[in-house]
Enzyme design. Sequence first.
Site, PDB file in Angstrom:
ATOM      1  N   THR A  72       0.957  -1.341   0.093  1.00  0.00           N
ATOM      2  CA  THR A  72       0.100  -0.083   0.003  1.00  0.00           C
ATOM      3  C   THR A  72       0.987   1.323   0.107  1.00  0.00           C
ATOM      4  OG1 THR A  72      -0.177  -0.197   2.350  1.00  0.00           O
ATOM      5  CG2 THR A  72      -2.034  -1.078   1.035  1.00  0.00           C
ATOM      6  N   LYS A  80       4.241  -7.012   4.177  1.00  0.00           N
ATOM      7  CA  LYS A  80       4.094  -5.596   3.678  1.00  0.00           C
ATOM      8  C   LYS A  80       3.746  -4.944   4.990  1.00  0.00           C
ATOM      9  CE  LYS A  80       0.656  -3.441   3.102  1.00  0.00           C
ATOM     10  NZ  LYS A  80      -0.038  -2.357   4.104  1.00  0.00           N
ATOM     11  N   THR A 114      -2.405  -3.151   8.684  1.00  0.00           N
ATOM     12  CA  THR A 114      -1.504  -2.593   7.704  1.00  0.00           C
ATOM     13  C   THR A 114      -0.331  -3.698   7.809  1.00  0.00           C
ATOM     14  OG1 THR A 114      -1.980  -0.780   8.388  1.00  0.00           O
ATOM     15  CG2 THR A 114      -0.004  -0.799   7.132  1.00  0.00           C
ATOM     16  N   GLU A 149       6.923   4.797   6.921  1.00  0.00           N
ATOM     17  CA  GLU A 149       6.503   6.082   6.147  1.00  0.00           C
ATOM     18  C   GLU A 149       7.337   7.281   6.665  1.00  0.00           C
ATOM     19  OE1 GLU A 149       1.867   4.542   5.614  1.00  0.00           O
ATOM     20  OE2 GLU A 149       2.577   5.999   7.198  1.00  0.00           O
ATOM     21  N   ASN A 206       0.161  10.522   6.201  1.00  0.00           N
ATOM     22  CA  ASN A 206      -0.941  10.201   6.813  1.00  0.00           C
ATOM     23  C   ASN A 206      -2.105  11.285   6.991  1.00  0.00           C
ATOM     24  OD1 ASN A 206      -0.663   7.228   7.789  1.00  0.00           O
ATOM     25  ND2 ASN A 206       1.448   8.207   8.229  1.00  0.00           N
TER      26      ASN A 206
END
Length: 406
Positions: free
Chosen positions: A150, A176, A195, A278, A401
């Site tokens: 993702t 992932k 996630t 991230e 985010n």
Amino acid sequence: MKSQSLPQGFAWGAVKAGIKASGNTDVAIAVATQGANGAAMFTRNQVVAAPVTVGRRHMATTGGRVSVVLVNAGNANCATGQPGIDACVQTCVAAAESFHCIFDEVFPSSTGIIGVPFPAEKVIAALPALQSALGDTPEHADSFAQAIMTTDTKQKVARAAIDVDGVEVRIFGVAKGAGMIHPQLGAPVGPAHATMLVYLFTDIAADSEQLRNLLEPAVERSFNSISIDGDTSTNDTVLLLASGASGVKLDARTQEAFANALKLVCGSLAYQIVDDGEGVGHVVTLHITGARTDAEAKQVAKSIAHSPLCKTAWSSGDPNWGRLMAAAGYSGVLFDPALVTIAIGKQPVFELGVRSPAFQESAAHAEMMARDYTITLDLGLGDAECRFLTCDLTEEYVRINADYST
């Protein structure tokens, strides 16, 4: 020992079903051609996605027997109510018909945005193309790893192998995850993160109980010892499947070597998840030593790893050891600050209740500008310890985010 070969008894594939807004591949499948025994661990979040509910049910019904792993990315199928459960079951039934197994042997997973109705019809429509895309080459396995991503920026795979009387027993892991990462994985019948997804394939012959006995300690030292942002997702899943196709049995003679190889694969995947977090600029290992118990060491590590003040200081390489002490102090673990020592990399910063006389701010800052470094905090209480992998908190994380669902 590492191996570039894939475990026997499995095939992989992926296609575009139109779930991801990017238009990239978003439905992946792994097929155990002769079936496989499995063990799974799921999120302990009380809010769980439909595939976690269904997957847990299927593992209990079949005693851990799995023939098909069906994964979609782009929609978490979480907070979707009974319609989400029904949609998940529909995809399992359709996959069972396409790949010739009973529907309870289909293990579903989803990752993506929470609270959006699940497009079962897109997954079902993609099944014929998945049949055509299936294969057992490294390219097929890579397509599986690519499709489940993702916000990940890179694939996450790891391999290991052991030699048993000239026969190579292989492990191949795929994961992932880049945000909403603080796994708290437990047994499938326990209290139930959209996630982190991890799939581990091996061709050793083992039953589900044997696999579970090895999976739990491997997960505790890897996926349960990482955090990107402290958020435990609703979909977190780790699945270990054994096809038995190597003909080598998991027994007293092979268990130690296989367990070490499994830990190697899990540790590599866990690191790759944090390294691809991230907005991550720095990967930080918190080495907590001198604790009374391993659990208390991890409790202190989590308190530091989840502190926004610590994480933002790491983003700029600010050696603010006071924030480390403060976070350890509110962790709930009782200790005497006068016994604590802290080092950032090789630089001592805090010793026995006060700033270290050897503390050099510029040298500590230089240590913290490395991509990877270790912060060691000794509590001075005992011999227990833990290593916990985490990262900094950056403006890029906020940007990703802030705009994730829009």
